[in-house]
Design an enzyme around this catalytic site. Sequence first.
Site, mmCIF file in Angstrom:
data_model
loop_
_atom_site.group_PDB
_atom_site.id
_atom_site.type_symbol
_atom_site.label_atom_id
_atom_site.label_comp_id
_atom_site.label_asym_id
_atom_site.label_seq_id
_atom_site.Cartn_x
_atom_site.Cartn_y
_atom_site.Cartn_z
ATOM 1 N N ASP A 63 0.809 -1.219 0.000
ATOM 2 C CA ASP A 63 0.000 0.000 0.000
ATOM 3 C C ASP A 63 0.847 1.275 0.000
ATOM 4 O O ASP A 63 0.302 2.376 0.168
ATOM 5 C CB ASP A 63 -0.924 0.016 1.231
ATOM 6 C CG ASP A 63 -2.151 -0.868 1.039
ATOM 7 O OD1 ASP A 63 -2.814 -0.731 -0.009
ATOM 8 O OD2 ASP A 63 -2.435 -1.700 1.925
ATOM 9 N N GLU A 68 0.238 9.657 1.133
ATOM 10 C CA GLU A 68 -0.402 10.683 1.961
ATOM 11 C C GLU A 68 -0.661 10.190 3.388
ATOM 12 O O GLU A 68 -0.687 10.991 4.331
ATOM 13 C CB GLU A 68 -1.743 11.073 1.330
ATOM 14 C CG GLU A 68 -2.529 12.066 2.160
ATOM 15 C CD GLU A 68 -3.885 12.371 1.563
ATOM 16 O OE1 GLU A 68 -4.090 13.508 1.156
ATOM 17 O OE2 GLU A 68 -4.741 11.460 1.500
ATOM 18 N N ASP A 69 -0.840 8.874 3.534
ATOM 19 C CA ASP A 69 -1.234 8.362 4.849
ATOM 20 C C ASP A 69 -0.121 8.392 5.892
ATOM 21 O O ASP A 69 -0.397 8.243 7.080
ATOM 22 C CB ASP A 69 -1.782 6.927 4.701
ATOM 23 C CG ASP A 69 -3.125 6.934 3.994
ATOM 24 O OD1 ASP A 69 -3.923 7.859 4.257
ATOM 25 O OD2 ASP A 69 -3.374 6.038 3.174
ATOM 26 N N ARG A 88 0.924 -1.370 7.389
ATOM 27 C CA ARG A 88 1.382 -0.110 6.810
ATOM 28 C C ARG A 88 2.329 0.668 7.731
ATOM 29 O O ARG A 88 2.874 1.695 7.333
ATOM 30 C CB ARG A 88 0.171 0.756 6.428
ATOM 31 C CG ARG A 88 -0.756 0.083 5.417
ATOM 32 C CD ARG A 88 -1.617 1.070 4.670
ATOM 33 N NE ARG A 88 -0.802 2.054 3.965
ATOM 34 C CZ ARG A 88 -1.283 3.172 3.417
ATOM 35 N NH1 ARG A 88 -2.570 3.427 3.497
ATOM 36 N NH2 ARG A 88 -0.478 4.014 2.799
ATOM 37 N N ARG A 134 -9.068 4.079 11.262
ATOM 38 C CA ARG A 134 -7.601 4.140 11.181
ATOM 39 C C ARG A 134 -6.986 5.152 12.159
ATOM 40 O O ARG A 134 -5.875 4.963 12.646
ATOM 41 C CB ARG A 134 -7.182 4.530 9.755
ATOM 42 C CG ARG A 134 -7.654 3.564 8.673
ATOM 43 C CD ARG A 134 -6.889 2.275 8.717
ATOM 44 N NE ARG A 134 -7.336 1.329 7.696
ATOM 45 C CZ ARG A 134 -6.825 1.257 6.482
ATOM 46 N NH1 ARG A 134 -5.863 2.081 6.122
ATOM 47 N NH2 ARG A 134 -7.278 0.361 5.632
ATOM 48 N N HIS A 167 -11.600 7.182 5.038
ATOM 49 C CA HIS A 167 -10.933 8.319 5.682
ATOM 50 C C HIS A 167 -11.827 9.553 5.576
ATOM 51 O O HIS A 167 -12.694 9.612 4.694
ATOM 52 C CB HIS A 167 -9.616 8.638 4.970
ATOM 53 C CG HIS A 167 -8.558 7.589 5.122
ATOM 54 N ND1 HIS A 167 -8.034 6.888 4.056
ATOM 55 C CD2 HIS A 167 -7.907 7.136 6.222
ATOM 56 C CE1 HIS A 167 -7.101 6.046 4.488
ATOM 57 N NE2 HIS A 167 -7.012 6.168 5.805
ATOM 58 N N CYS A 254 -4.573 10.546 -1.877
ATOM 59 C CA CYS A 254 -3.647 9.674 -1.144
ATOM 60 C C CYS A 254 -2.375 9.343 -1.908
ATOM 61 O O CYS A 254 -1.408 8.873 -1.345
ATOM 62 C CB CYS A 254 -4.324 8.411 -0.649
ATOM 63 S SG CYS A 254 -5.480 7.709 -1.770
HETATM 64 C C1 CIR Z 1 -5.441 1.140 2.662
HETATM 65 O O1 CIR Z 1 -6.458 0.485 2.931
HETATM 66 O O2 CIR Z 1 -4.735 1.628 3.541
HETATM 67 C C2 CIR Z 1 -5.076 1.336 1.216
HETATM 68 N N1 CIR Z 1 -5.428 0.183 0.475
HETATM 69 C C3 CIR Z 1 -5.771 2.551 0.660
HETATM 70 C C4 CIR Z 1 -5.367 3.815 1.341
HETATM 71 C C5 CIR Z 1 -5.995 5.022 0.726
HETATM 72 N N2 CIR Z 1 -5.532 6.187 1.381
HETATM 73 C C6 CIR Z 1 -6.204 7.326 1.441
HETATM 74 O O3 CIR Z 1 -7.344 7.403 0.997
HETATM 75 N N3 CIR Z 1 -5.641 8.358 2.069
#
Ligand code: CIR
Length: 259
Positions: A63, A68-69, A88, A134, A167, A254
């Site tokens: 991932d 961005e996360d 992650r 999250r 999110h 993201c």
């Molecule tokens: C996740 O579930 O963490 C990733 N497959 C997708 C993350 C998407 N991130 C975001 O919208 N900020």
Amino acid sequence: MSVFFTKAIVRAPAPTFSQGISTSQLGSPDYILALHQHQEYTKALKSCGVDVVQLKPASDFPDSTFVEDVAIVHEYGVILTNPGVESRKGEVSLIQTKLCSLYKNIYRITMPGTMDGGDILRVDNHFFIGISARTNAAGGYQLAGFLKKEGFSSDLIDITSIPGLLHLKSGISYMGDRNLLVTKSLIGHRLFANFKCHLIEPDEEYAANCVRINDKVLLPTHNPKTNRLIQSRGYQILELDMSEFRKMDGGLSCLSIRF
Ligand code: CIR
């Protein structure tokens, strides 16, 4: 600063991309197409006038293209997050060297706090901090404290009971000039009472995650009503096909850290 940027960081998807987390039931992503879409995304960022730092794909973290996360960057420093899923968490150390080379002022969200950057929406000098599956309240309060030290205000907004929102930014984007694009589930929220809120139609909710950068707006393709809405506000649109990222629950924002 929340819509004007000079730099962005991206990371192309790794060959393991399809092993990331997904709830979308849209099928497995086509890796070659995802790479192509990511290149188009990077080109679009450049055409908005930002310098783009391209990090190497990281196969150990399927991932990790969703950069961005893992960090929140503002003009005075960086907050490294503590992602809300175990798979992650290691993405943070992958990116920290790059961010530490740009900023001295580094904060970290630490246990028991968890946070994904997708829950953090900056609106001028204010931050909305989504509390989600999250990002927990402990993480939210840590971030609020770090931001306060730098002169920013913030509000926590609980989205845990809203179905379908991974999110906070899956349901809301800031266009500048006090204009928010908002899904039906968030539109009447008291925290947005002092904004001009524009409803994203239920059949185009994926487009609620779009990105205003300088004088342009990045928007996922096939969202004609949202396209018209944004154009009617006077913004120039760059449409991007996000099909392969959507399969992995990812939206437009993201794929980059913008600052
Ligand atoms: C996740 O579930 O963490 C990733 N497959 C997708 C993350 C998407 N991130 C975001 O919208 N900020």
